[in-house]
Motif scaffolding. Sequence first.
Motif, short mmCIF file in Angstrom:
data_model
loop_
_atom_site.label_atom_id
_atom_site.label_comp_id
_atom_site.label_asym_id
_atom_site.label_seq_id
_atom_site.Cartn_x
_atom_site.Cartn_y
_atom_site.Cartn_z
N GLN A 141 0.80 -1.23 0.00
CA GLN A 141 0.00 0.00 0.00
C GLN A 141 0.83 1.28 0.00
O GLN A 141 0.45 2.26 -0.62
N THR A 142 1.95 1.29 0.69
CA THR A 142 2.76 2.51 0.82
C THR A 142 3.14 3.10 -0.53
O THR A 142 2.93 4.30 -0.76
N PRO A 143 3.67 2.32 -1.48
CA PRO A 143 3.98 2.92 -2.79
C PRO A 143 2.74 3.44 -3.51
O PRO A 143 2.80 4.48 -4.19
N LEU A 144 1.60 2.77 -3.35
CA LEU A 144 0.37 3.21 -4.01
C LEU A 144 -0.08 4.55 -3.44
O LEU A 144 -0.53 5.44 -4.18
N TRP A 145 0.05 4.72 -2.14
CA TRP A 145 -0.34 5.99 -1.51
C TRP A 145 0.62 7.10 -1.92
O TRP A 145 0.19 8.20 -2.26
N LEU A 146 1.92 6.81 -1.87
CA LEU A 146 2.91 7.84 -2.21
C LEU A 146 2.77 8.32 -3.65
O LEU A 146 2.96 9.50 -3.95
N ALA A 147 2.43 7.41 -4.56
CA ALA A 147 2.29 7.78 -5.98
C ALA A 147 1.12 8.72 -6.19
O ALA A 147 1.07 9.44 -7.20
N ALA A 167 11.99 -0.69 2.80
CA ALA A 167 11.96 0.77 2.96
C ALA A 167 11.96 1.46 1.60
O ALA A 167 12.35 0.87 0.59
N LEU A 168 11.53 2.71 1.59
CA LEU A 168 11.52 3.53 0.38
C LEU A 168 12.17 4.88 0.66
O LEU A 168 11.97 5.45 1.73
N LEU A 169 12.95 5.36 -0.31
CA LEU A 169 13.45 6.73 -0.25
C LEU A 169 12.49 7.59 -1.06
O LEU A 169 12.13 7.24 -2.18
N VAL A 170 12.07 8.71 -0.49
CA VAL A 170 11.05 9.55 -1.12
C VAL A 170 11.61 10.95 -1.34
O VAL A 170 12.18 11.54 -0.43
N LEU A 171 11.44 11.47 -2.58
CA LEU A 171 11.81 12.85 -2.90
C LEU A 171 10.56 13.71 -2.80
O LEU A 171 9.54 13.39 -3.40
N ILE A 172 10.66 14.79 -2.06
CA ILE A 172 9.53 15.69 -1.82
C ILE A 172 9.76 17.00 -2.56
O ILE A 172 10.85 17.55 -2.52
#
Length: 179
Positions: A141-147, A167-172
């Motif tokens: 779910q986490t990648p689906l929400w972040l996208a 884990a995921l690295l996320v660019l904001i």
Amino acid sequence: MKKKHALSPEEKTLFREAVPGTKRLQNDTITHRPLRKKVTAISPKKLLQEQVDASYYFSDEFQPMLQEEGPVRHLRPDVSHFELKKLRRGDYSPELFLDLHGLTQREAKQELGALIAACRREHVHCACVMHGHGKHILKQQTPLWLAQHPDVLAFHQAPKVLGGTAALLVLIELDDKLQ
């Protein structure tokens, strides 16, 4: 801190005799820290509202098109592919970390929203979200929400030292006028 290779006084005089006319250099190395605006205290009520507002973007019904082969990754269409490559290589180091272990889906959505809001508020460009393996619910779910979130430029599976497949690295995206 002890010096490992301290010279004896005889060795020092021998060196000075061998190279006359030299003088000791002063260390002028300056380390620059990134400039950050001071963060003012925010009321708990405003923080809670920020969290709720940010989690508004996350839907469980919407299924974004994510690549199923290779590591988990996503890039917003208007962002250069080079940003994803830099994220994968580890050119960005995360300044904020979020651990979702043991949270429900609802709590995880709220915490993700709070993380993105905190990144924008504190001018943090990269964050690490640790969703773990578990029953693969948050991992899926986490990648689906972040996208779905408009402030997320890209995300990529974290390197092994930061959690690897858990884990995921996320660019904001940060506001230019706030920087």
